[in-house]
Design an enzyme around this catalytic site. Structure first.
Site, PDB file in Angstrom:
ATOM      1  CE  LYS A 176      -1.931   2.554   2.279  1.00 44.95           C
ATOM      2  NZ  LYS A 176      -2.206   4.661   1.626  1.00 44.95           N
ATOM      3  N   GLY A 229       5.970   5.148   8.702  1.00 42.12           N
ATOM      4  CA  GLY A 229       5.463   6.695   8.514  1.00 42.12           C
ATOM      5  C   GLY A 229       5.510   7.047  10.091  1.00 42.12           C
ATOM      6  CB  THR A 231       4.805   8.719  15.809  1.00 39.83           C
ATOM      7  OG1 THR A 231       6.321   8.389  15.896  1.00 39.83           O
ATOM      8  CG2 THR A 231       4.628   7.516  17.238  1.00 39.83           C
ATOM      9  N   GLY A 234       1.469   4.369  13.439  1.00 40.02           N
ATOM     10  CA  GLY A 234       2.225   3.362  14.327  1.00 40.02           C
ATOM     11  C   GLY A 234       1.504   2.564  15.015  1.00 40.02           C
ATOM     12  CB  CYS A 285      11.691   9.368   9.425  1.00 39.93           C
ATOM     13  SG  CYS A 285      13.173   8.284   8.230  1.00 39.93           S
TER      14      CYS A 285
END
Length: 491
Positions: A176, A229, A231, A234, A285
């Site tokens: 994805k 990606g 936090t 996540g 990041c």
């Protein structure tokens, strides 16, 4: 609209329009629509997972010896090399990144497939020391279907870092890509199909994370999810995985410190600091978004940083001379600008940047000038929140204890940079910083052979390295009885 770009997604081995909402991707440099395609919906996720499970269980893939499976990865790498220019140009169009960076990302993807092909050829299971009249073995097997959810800031490299080891391990992958930047991931999917991978082993499902990503994470047929990606997302994935008792890999946000000691090579440090925060327009990041400079050299280092930041070339990603390209989307640029405005309103001192450039080539693009702030404590919001843009906050420190306390005073723990000529100090400080990766007298350098991941709210698990394949496998123990006599308990 991009010529020759079909409005299809890859679902269980078939290219077709999805059943979800229309996905529209725009050029960050001009705002024009690049492509519209019918994205995936929950039904497409279900089809992709079922097809992936069947393909992974098929003896045509399940029983392929590792060295034969490695040949698929090599063929994929060869095709990436052949189509490198087109892939880089497509990624620049879709993400706004500079062409120099997207060429490097495509080269990284190619190297990732080659590395895992080589690692797979030499990966070994173990005979373990027996404790009785039996032979003991530890073996690893595929999980089955793996969900891979990748970010918009480095699509093809992130895609490869998940697809390559997952395929090497013998799994099927449901990918994805980010809703904003699906084009190069779809192009990679076509390339992998052209390499002859058995149908069903890869699906590429464009669409919004709240629908497509959520359906992948919660599908009972998905045995692991690897996510890169934010936090907050996540954390949501981790909670859903806990309900399923499913392993996850989470590479999340960061607020990485970079540290300049008085004995640092000044030129190397300045170049490293600028590269660490302003390359990729800060959309990384691992961006070195907090710089700690020893108080004795703070003013002169900061003055030089400000002067050099003001000379960085801001422009479209298609220009090889560009150093700071447009941000991924106007909405994201505006979010970054609002964070800077709020920090200044709260008392931060704006040293440079802090605005959207005007006129000419900047009029329609998602541009933001390289920005440096100081005059705030480490506890300020601008020092604690991930900005994900070309924004640097500078802070002084007095000694190592003060430095370590400030550097570690964050919920994140992804990366760190240290600039010093004292190798003892570098070792000492590097071991005390809570970060998964520490660079010493360099920054943002990567090797696919070296594991990567974060501490604290920066993530869970590791990618890359030889063990990167094992992360997509299940471990099993086998006992082979060698005693010709029956077990004494039953006699």
């Amino acid at each position: 609209m991009l010529e020759g770009f079909a409005d299809e997604i890859l679902v269980g081995g078939r290219w077709r329009p999805g059943s979800g909402a229309v996905v529209e991707t725009r050029s960050p440099a001009t705002g024009e629509v690049l492509a519209r395609l019918r994205g995936a919906g929950p039904a497409d996720v279900d089809e992709a997972v079922r097809a992936g499970a069947a393909a992974a269980a098929d003896p045509a893939w399940r029983d392929v010896p590792p060295h034969e499976r490695a040949r698929y990865l090599v063929r994929i790498a060869d095709l990436i090399a052949e189509r490198a220019d087109d892939l880089a140009a497509l990624q620049t169009a879709d993400t706004g990144k500079s062409i120099n960076e997207t060429r490097a990302l495509v080269a990284s993807a190619q190297g990732t497939f080659r590395y895992f092909a080589g690692a797979l050829e030499t990966l070994e299971d173990a005979l373990t020391p027996p404790r009785g009249p039996y032979l003991t073995m530890s073996v690893h097997e595929p999980i089955g279907v793996v969900g891979a959810i990748t970010p918009w800031n480095s699509p093809i490299a992130s895609d490869a870092q998940k697809i390559a080891p997952a395929l090497a391990a013998g799994n099927a992958v449901v990918l994805k890509p980010a809703e904003w930047t699906p084009l190069v991931s779809l192009a990679l999917g076509r390339l992998i199909c052209d390499a002859g991978l058995p149908p069903g082993l890869l699906s590429v499902l464009a669409g919004p994370g709240r629908i497509v990503g959520d359906a992948i994470v919660r599908h009972p047929g998905v045995g692991k999810v690897s996510f890169t990606g934010g936090t907050s997302t996540g954390r949501t994935i981790g909670a859903a995985a806990a309900e399923k008792i499913m392993p996850v890999s989470l590479e999340l946000g960061g607020k990485s410190p970079t540290i300049v000691f008085p004995d640092a090579d000044r030129e190397q440090a300045l170049a490293g600091l600028l590269f660490g925060i302003f390359s990729s327009s800060g959309q990384s990041c691992i961006a070195g978004s907090r710089v700690f400079v020893h108080a004795s050299i703070y003013d002169e280092v900061l003055d030089e940083l400000v002067a050099r930041a003001g000379k960085l070339r801001v422009g479209p990603g298609t220009d090889p001379a560009t150093q700071v390209a447009p941000m991924v989307a106007h909405a994201h640029r505006d979010k970054v600008a609002a964070m800077v405005d709020r920090a200044v309103a709260d008392g931060a001192r704006l040293r440079c940047g802090g605005r959207i450039p005007e006129g000419g080539e900047y009029a329609e693009g998602a541009y933001y000038l390289p920005t440096i702030l100081d005059g705030v404590p480490n506890g300020a919001a601008i020092c604690q929140e991930e900005i994900f843009g070309p924004v640097l906050v500078a802070l002084p420190f007095e000694d190592e204890e003060d430095l370590v306390a400030q550097a570690n005073d964050t919920v994140y723990g992804l990366a760190c940079g240290i600039w010093t000529a004292d190798y003892r100090r570098a070792w000492r400080v590097a071991r005390r910083i809570d970060a998964g990766t520490v660079w010493i007298n360099t920054y943002k350098q990567f090797s696919i052979s070296t594991p990567f991941g974060g501490f604290k709210e920066s993530g869970l698990g590791r990618e890359k390295g030889r063990e990167g394949i094992r992360a997509y496998m299940r471990q099993k123990s086998l006992y082979w009885g060698l005693d010709e006599n029956p077990l004494p308990w039953a006699t």
